[in-house]
Design a protein around this motif. Structure first.
Motif, short mmCIF file in Angstrom:
data_model
loop_
_atom_site.label_atom_id
_atom_site.label_comp_id
_atom_site.label_asym_id
_atom_site.label_seq_id
_atom_site.Cartn_x
_atom_site.Cartn_y
_atom_site.Cartn_z
N PRO A 21 0.83 -1.22 0.00
CA PRO A 21 0.00 0.00 0.00
C PRO A 21 0.85 1.25 0.00
CG PRO A 21 0.10 -0.93 2.20
CD PRO A 21 0.77 -1.92 1.29
N LEU A 22 0.22 2.36 -0.35
CA LEU A 22 0.84 3.67 -0.20
C LEU A 22 0.39 4.27 1.12
CD1 LEU A 22 0.23 5.22 -3.76
CD2 LEU A 22 1.94 3.53 -3.03
N VAL A 23 1.10 5.26 1.57
CA VAL A 23 0.70 6.03 2.76
C VAL A 23 0.73 7.50 2.38
CG1 VAL A 23 1.55 4.32 4.40
CG2 VAL A 23 3.09 6.13 3.62
N PHE A 24 -0.04 8.30 3.10
CA PHE A 24 0.02 9.74 2.87
C PHE A 24 -0.13 10.51 4.16
CE2 PHE A 24 -4.36 8.43 1.88
CZ PHE A 24 -5.14 9.33 2.60
N TRP A 25 0.46 11.71 4.16
CA TRP A 25 0.48 12.55 5.35
C TRP A 25 0.72 14.00 4.93
CZ3 TRP A 25 4.49 9.84 3.43
CH2 TRP A 25 5.73 10.48 3.32
N TYR A 26 0.33 14.92 5.80
CA TYR A 26 0.56 16.34 5.58
C TYR A 26 1.79 16.80 6.35
CZ TYR A 26 -4.09 16.74 3.47
OH TYR A 26 -5.19 16.59 2.65
N SER A 27 2.46 17.81 5.81
CA SER A 27 3.63 18.37 6.47
C SER A 27 3.86 19.80 6.02
CB SER A 27 4.88 17.53 6.17
OG SER A 27 5.22 17.63 4.79
N VAL A 48 4.67 6.98 -7.28
CA VAL A 48 4.69 6.53 -5.89
C VAL A 48 4.65 5.01 -5.83
CG1 VAL A 48 3.64 6.81 -3.61
CG2 VAL A 48 3.45 8.64 -5.30
N ARG A 49 3.82 4.41 -6.66
CA ARG A 49 3.75 2.94 -6.70
C ARG A 49 5.09 2.35 -7.10
NH1 ARG A 49 -1.51 1.46 -10.17
NH2 ARG A 49 -1.22 -0.62 -9.26
N ASN A 50 5.88 3.10 -7.87
CA ASN A 50 7.20 2.64 -8.30
C ASN A 50 8.29 2.92 -7.28
OD1 ASN A 50 6.17 1.68 -10.72
ND2 ASN A 50 6.63 3.56 -11.84
N GLY A 51 7.93 3.56 -6.16
CA GLY A 51 8.90 3.78 -5.10
C GLY A 51 9.38 5.20 -4.90
N GLU A 52 8.84 6.16 -5.66
CA GLU A 52 9.22 7.56 -5.50
C GLU A 52 8.34 8.25 -4.46
OE1 GLU A 52 11.72 9.02 -6.92
OE2 GLU A 52 12.27 7.57 -8.48
N PHE A 53 8.88 9.29 -3.84
CA PHE A 53 8.08 10.16 -3.00
C PHE A 53 7.45 11.24 -3.88
CE2 PHE A 53 11.10 8.41 0.03
CZ PHE A 53 10.34 8.23 1.18
N ALA A 111 1.43 22.76 4.46
CA ALA A 111 1.65 23.18 3.07
C ALA A 111 1.66 22.05 2.07
CB ALA A 111 2.98 23.95 2.98
N PHE A 112 1.94 20.81 2.49
CA PHE A 112 2.14 19.73 1.53
C PHE A 112 1.41 18.46 1.94
CE2 PHE A 112 5.78 22.52 1.06
CZ PHE A 112 5.89 22.64 -0.32
N LEU A 113 0.95 17.74 0.91
CA LEU A 113 0.41 16.40 1.07
C LEU A 113 1.41 15.44 0.42
CD1 LEU A 113 -1.81 14.30 1.70
CD2 LEU A 113 -2.85 14.90 -0.52
N ASN A 114 1.96 14.55 1.22
CA ASN A 114 3.03 13.66 0.76
C ASN A 114 2.53 12.23 0.60
OD1 ASN A 114 5.25 15.75 1.31
ND2 ASN A 114 4.32 15.52 3.33
N PHE A 115 3.04 11.57 -0.45
CA PHE A 115 2.73 10.17 -0.70
C PHE A 115 4.02 9.37 -0.76
CE2 PHE A 115 -0.89 12.41 -2.41
CZ PHE A 115 -1.98 11.59 -2.14
N ALA A 116 3.96 8.14 -0.25
CA ALA A 116 5.10 7.23 -0.34
C ALA A 116 4.60 5.79 -0.31
CB ALA A 116 6.07 7.45 0.83
N ARG A 117 5.37 4.91 -0.88
CA ARG A 117 5.07 3.48 -0.74
C ARG A 117 5.47 3.06 0.66
NH1 ARG A 117 7.91 0.16 -5.20
NH2 ARG A 117 9.50 -0.02 -3.58
N LEU A 118 4.75 2.12 1.22
CA LEU A 118 4.94 1.78 2.62
C LEU A 118 6.38 1.41 2.97
CD1 LEU A 118 3.68 1.35 5.40
CD2 LEU A 118 3.11 -0.98 4.72
#
Length: 234
Positions: A21-27, A48-53, A111-118
């Motif tokens: 799964p992916l995860v997401f968070w604000y920062s 993101v699914r390929n491993g990038e932030f 300011a930002f919504l971030n996505f990453a693979r778990l």
């Protein structure tokens, strides 16, 4: 709660080759800013699914609805009529506006919504949700796991909404009110072209995941005849 331990349990339950799964968070600071692309924010998700932030904000989200549903802008005036008259997803603009008024999409101060693979993060701290992309067999397992300790009718919910509303907005609202619903999404025809034809989204808000993390190995996903038959074909 440990990221590595959950990944090991997840792969044991769903198979070594299953997509994480992916995860997401604000920062307040970005992890990796991407260039602005017009249209749906899910155009970024394959990276993101390929491993990038990926870090999104009001400047690089090219969709007015996407800016609204991620909490970076007020609802554009055209949205109710667009969803009803143009997209024909609701019978009247008034129905759209009524739902959005009751939804109360939160404005985000960060300011930002971030996505990453778990597997690219070290901790579950400060996350809003886990976002799974899953075929029917995996959805069966995820839903059964969610049903295991929650008998509520909305333990897995399918609310109306755009792709970003059903995966991001609903999860943020559920997480922040300490709700226990998981959200099934990607029924929106506008988002489906950005994903494979045989997957839907399954989002577990972080508050709910903190419970489900500890029930996973007690559920049918381990040592049951029914699930073994499903796992063998995954």
């Amino acid at each position: 709660m440990e990221v590595k331990a959950f990944i090991e349990n997840y792969k044991e339950a769903f198979g070594a080759e299953t997509e994480l799964p992916l995860v997401f968070w604000y920062s307040d600071t970005p992890v990796r800013i991407v260039e602005k692309v017009g249209g749906c924010l899910f155009k970024y998700i394959q990276e993101v699914r390929n491993g990038e932030f990926v870090s999104l904000n009001a400047d690089n989200i090219g969709c007015g609805g996407g800016k609204f549903y991620t909490g970076f802008a007020d609802m554009p005036d055209y949205v109710p009529e667009f969803v009803s008259v143009k997209e024909k997803y609701r019978k009247t603009p008034e129905m759209v506006k009524e739902q959005l008024d009751s939804l109360r999409v939160p404005r985000i101060r960060m300011a930002f919504l971030n996505f990453a693979r778990l597997d690219k993060i070290d901790s579950f701290d400060n996350l809003e949700a886990l976002l799974f992309f899953a075929k029917p067999d995996v959805l069966s397992g995820l839903s059964t796991w969610a049903f295991f300790d929650n008998g509520a009718a909305d333990s897995v919910a399918v609310p109306f909404g755009s792709g970003c509303c059903s995966t991001i907005t609903r999860a943020v609202l559920e997480n922040r009110k300490k709700g226990r619903s998981c959200i099934l999404g990607f029924f929106d025809p506008s988002v489906r072209p950005y994903f494979e034809p045989d997957i839907l989204s399954f989002t577990i808000p972080m508050f709910r995941f903190k419970e489900m993390y500890h029930t996973m190995r007690q559920s049918c996903l381990y040592d049951t005849h029914a699930w073994k038959k499903i796992k063998d074909r995954l």
